[in-house]
Design a protein around this motif. Structure first.
Motif, mmCIF file in Angstrom:
data_model
loop_
_atom_site.group_PDB
_atom_site.id
_atom_site.type_symbol
_atom_site.label_atom_id
_atom_site.label_comp_id
_atom_site.label_asym_id
_atom_site.label_seq_id
_atom_site.Cartn_x
_atom_site.Cartn_y
_atom_site.Cartn_z
ATOM 1 N N SER A 47 0.863 -1.189 0.000
ATOM 2 C CA SER A 47 0.000 0.000 0.000
ATOM 3 C C SER A 47 0.897 1.236 0.000
ATOM 4 C CB SER A 47 -0.897 0.016 1.234
ATOM 5 O OG SER A 47 -0.143 0.317 2.393
ATOM 6 N N GLN A 48 0.304 2.367 -0.311
ATOM 7 C CA GLN A 48 1.066 3.613 -0.294
ATOM 8 C C GLN A 48 1.577 3.908 1.113
ATOM 9 O OE1 GLN A 48 -1.025 5.935 -3.993
ATOM 10 N NE2 GLN A 48 -1.881 6.279 -1.994
ATOM 11 N N ALA A 79 -7.248 -1.036 -6.341
ATOM 12 C CA ALA A 79 -8.002 -1.026 -5.080
ATOM 13 C C ALA A 79 -7.753 -2.332 -4.342
ATOM 14 C CB ALA A 79 -9.486 -0.846 -5.356
ATOM 15 N N ASP A 80 -7.596 -2.221 -3.039
ATOM 16 C CA ASP A 80 -7.456 -3.398 -2.185
ATOM 17 C C ASP A 80 -8.799 -4.122 -2.182
ATOM 18 O OD1 ASP A 80 -5.660 -4.308 0.525
ATOM 19 O OD2 ASP A 80 -7.781 -4.834 0.493
ATOM 20 N N PRO A 81 -8.795 -5.444 -2.390
ATOM 21 C CA PRO A 81 -10.072 -6.162 -2.445
ATOM 22 C C PRO A 81 -10.883 -6.089 -1.149
ATOM 23 C CG PRO A 81 -8.214 -7.663 -2.819
ATOM 24 C CD PRO A 81 -7.653 -6.298 -2.618
ATOM 25 N N ARG A 84 -11.481 -0.651 -0.136
ATOM 26 C CA ARG A 84 -11.325 0.158 -1.338
ATOM 27 C C ARG A 84 -10.621 1.481 -1.079
ATOM 28 N NH1 ARG A 84 -16.355 0.584 -4.898
ATOM 29 N NH2 ARG A 84 -14.748 1.500 -6.182
ATOM 30 N N ARG A 85 -10.485 1.877 0.188
ATOM 31 C CA ARG A 85 -9.759 3.117 0.503
ATOM 32 C C ARG A 85 -8.257 2.940 0.326
ATOM 33 N NH1 ARG A 85 -11.700 3.743 6.434
ATOM 34 N NH2 ARG A 85 -11.314 1.526 6.178
#
Length: 152
Positions: A47-48, A79-81, A84-85
């Protein structure tokens, strides 16, 4: 100060970063962008926020770097499954030639640095630096110093 290990380590790291900055510019990149590509090559799908932590920069810095890399077709956000954030970061095929250039540069640079240094000295220096790194990491993870006192 030239015989002070901490100053020498700092100077060597700074000089190596400066040299890598120069090389990265020749590829149309920044050192920070190259570091992100290398990290994502090792750990796809970060992730970022995770990437910001690993790179020791603010999340907004990673967002801006990823914006540029995404604009250049090197990285994509997915998007992370499960949330979604969260955006998961993945390299695109266009990143492969740059990663190959980085690997080639690193191999050539290490070979150049090792010239005239016997293998046993190189290996000894590496062992000492790894031990120092372990001690510093232990100190960071236990700022109270309890772990250091146990090893005394």
């Amino acid at each position: 100060m030239k015989n002070d290990l901490l100053f020498v380590l700092h100077d060597v790291a700074r000089l190596m970063r400066t040299r890598f900055d120069q090389r990265a510019r020749s590829w149309g990149m920044t050192r920070a962008q190259c570091v992100i590509l290398m990290r994502l090559d090792q750990q796809p799908g970060m992730s970022q926020t995770e990437l910001a932590t690993v790179c020791e920069v603010e999340p907004i810095t990673v967002v801006r770097l990823i914006d540029r890399l995404e604009g250049n077709g090197l990285v994509e956000r997915r998007a992370d499954p499960s949330d979604r954030r969260i955006h998961r970061l993945h390299l695109l095929p266009a990143a492969a030639p740059i990663l190959a250039e980085i690997a080639r540069y690193r191999a050539e640079y290490v070979a150049k640095l090792r010239e005239g240094i016997p293998e046993e000295e190189w290996n000894s220096a590496l062992k000492v630096l790894l031990r120092i790194k372990d001690k510093v990491m232990a100190e960071i993870s236990d700022p109270s110093g309890a772990a250091a006192e146990e090893h005394s």
